[in-house]
Write a protein that holds these residues in place. Structure first.
Motif, PDB file in Angstrom:
ATOM      1  N   PRO A  33       0.828  -1.210   0.000  1.00  0.00           N
ATOM      2  CA  PRO A  33       0.000   0.000   0.000  1.00  0.00           C
ATOM      3  C   PRO A  33       0.862   1.259   0.000  1.00  0.00           C
ATOM      4  O   PRO A  33       1.938   1.298   0.584  1.00  0.00           O
ATOM      5  N   SER A  34       0.335   2.280  -0.679  1.00  0.00           N
ATOM      6  CA  SER A  34       1.047   3.558  -0.739  1.00  0.00           C
ATOM      7  C   SER A  34       0.820   4.330   0.543  1.00  0.00           C
ATOM      8  O   SER A  34      -0.211   4.221   1.189  1.00  0.00           O
ATOM      9  N   LYS A  35       1.748   5.146   0.906  1.00  0.00           N
ATOM     10  CA  LYS A  35       1.645   5.987   2.094  1.00  0.00           C
ATOM     11  C   LYS A  35       1.172   7.367   1.646  1.00  0.00           C
ATOM     12  O   LYS A  35       1.921   8.108   1.011  1.00  0.00           O
ATOM     13  N   PHE A  36      -0.089   7.679   1.941  1.00  0.00           N
ATOM     14  CA  PHE A  36      -0.632   8.984   1.597  1.00  0.00           C
ATOM     15  C   PHE A  36      -0.505   9.913   2.783  1.00  0.00           C
ATOM     16  O   PHE A  36      -0.703   9.526   3.931  1.00  0.00           O
ATOM     17  N   ARG A  37      -0.198  11.168   2.501  1.00  0.00           N
ATOM     18  CA  ARG A  37      -0.079  12.169   3.540  1.00  0.00           C
ATOM     19  C   ARG A  37      -0.774  13.447   3.087  1.00  0.00           C
ATOM     20  O   ARG A  37      -0.859  13.730   1.902  1.00  0.00           O
TER      21      ARG A  37
END
Length: 120
Positions: free
Chosen positions: A9-13
């Motif tokens: 999973p991508s790390k969204f911020r």
């Protein structure tokens, strides 16, 4: 090889937060400037309304014209139909029509004046 068919999973911020000055602080917190305090504006407005008497409820009793109009119309029409019925009492059709007319008119007027119309 990796057993998982999905990629990691991508790390969204969120983008970095900018600091904003609050125009309306919480009700218990003192602000540096009261120029934009909505709560203070509302309290001032309520105080002015209370002093001028705008917020007082005044009950005005007015005459009930609906009842006067109802009884006047009912008496005029029923007396007229009754007079026609007495005048034509030798004819059964005239007598029955006047009796039915009085009944239908009284029920209809009562329904219109007290069931449908508002007080005026």
């Amino acid at each position: 090889m990796d057993d998982s068919p999905l990629p990691p999973p991508s790390k969204f911020r969120l983008k970095p937060r900018q600091d904003f000055a609050r125009a309306n602080p919480e009700p218990g917190i003192q602000a540096a400037s009261r120029d934009h305090d909505v709560f203070a504006w509302r309290q001032q407005e309520q105080a002015l309304n209370h002093q001028s008497g705008v917020d007082e409820i005044k009950i005005v009793r007015r005459s009930n014209r609906r009842a006067i109009d109802y009884w006047t119309t009912l008496l005029i029409v029923n007396l007229t139909m009754g007079a026609i019925g007495v005048w034509g009492r030798n004819n059964l059709f005239v007598l029955a029509s006047c009796g039915a007319g009085i009944l239908v008119f009284t029920i209809g007027l009562t329904w219109i004046m007290w069931g449908i119309m508002r007080r005026y």
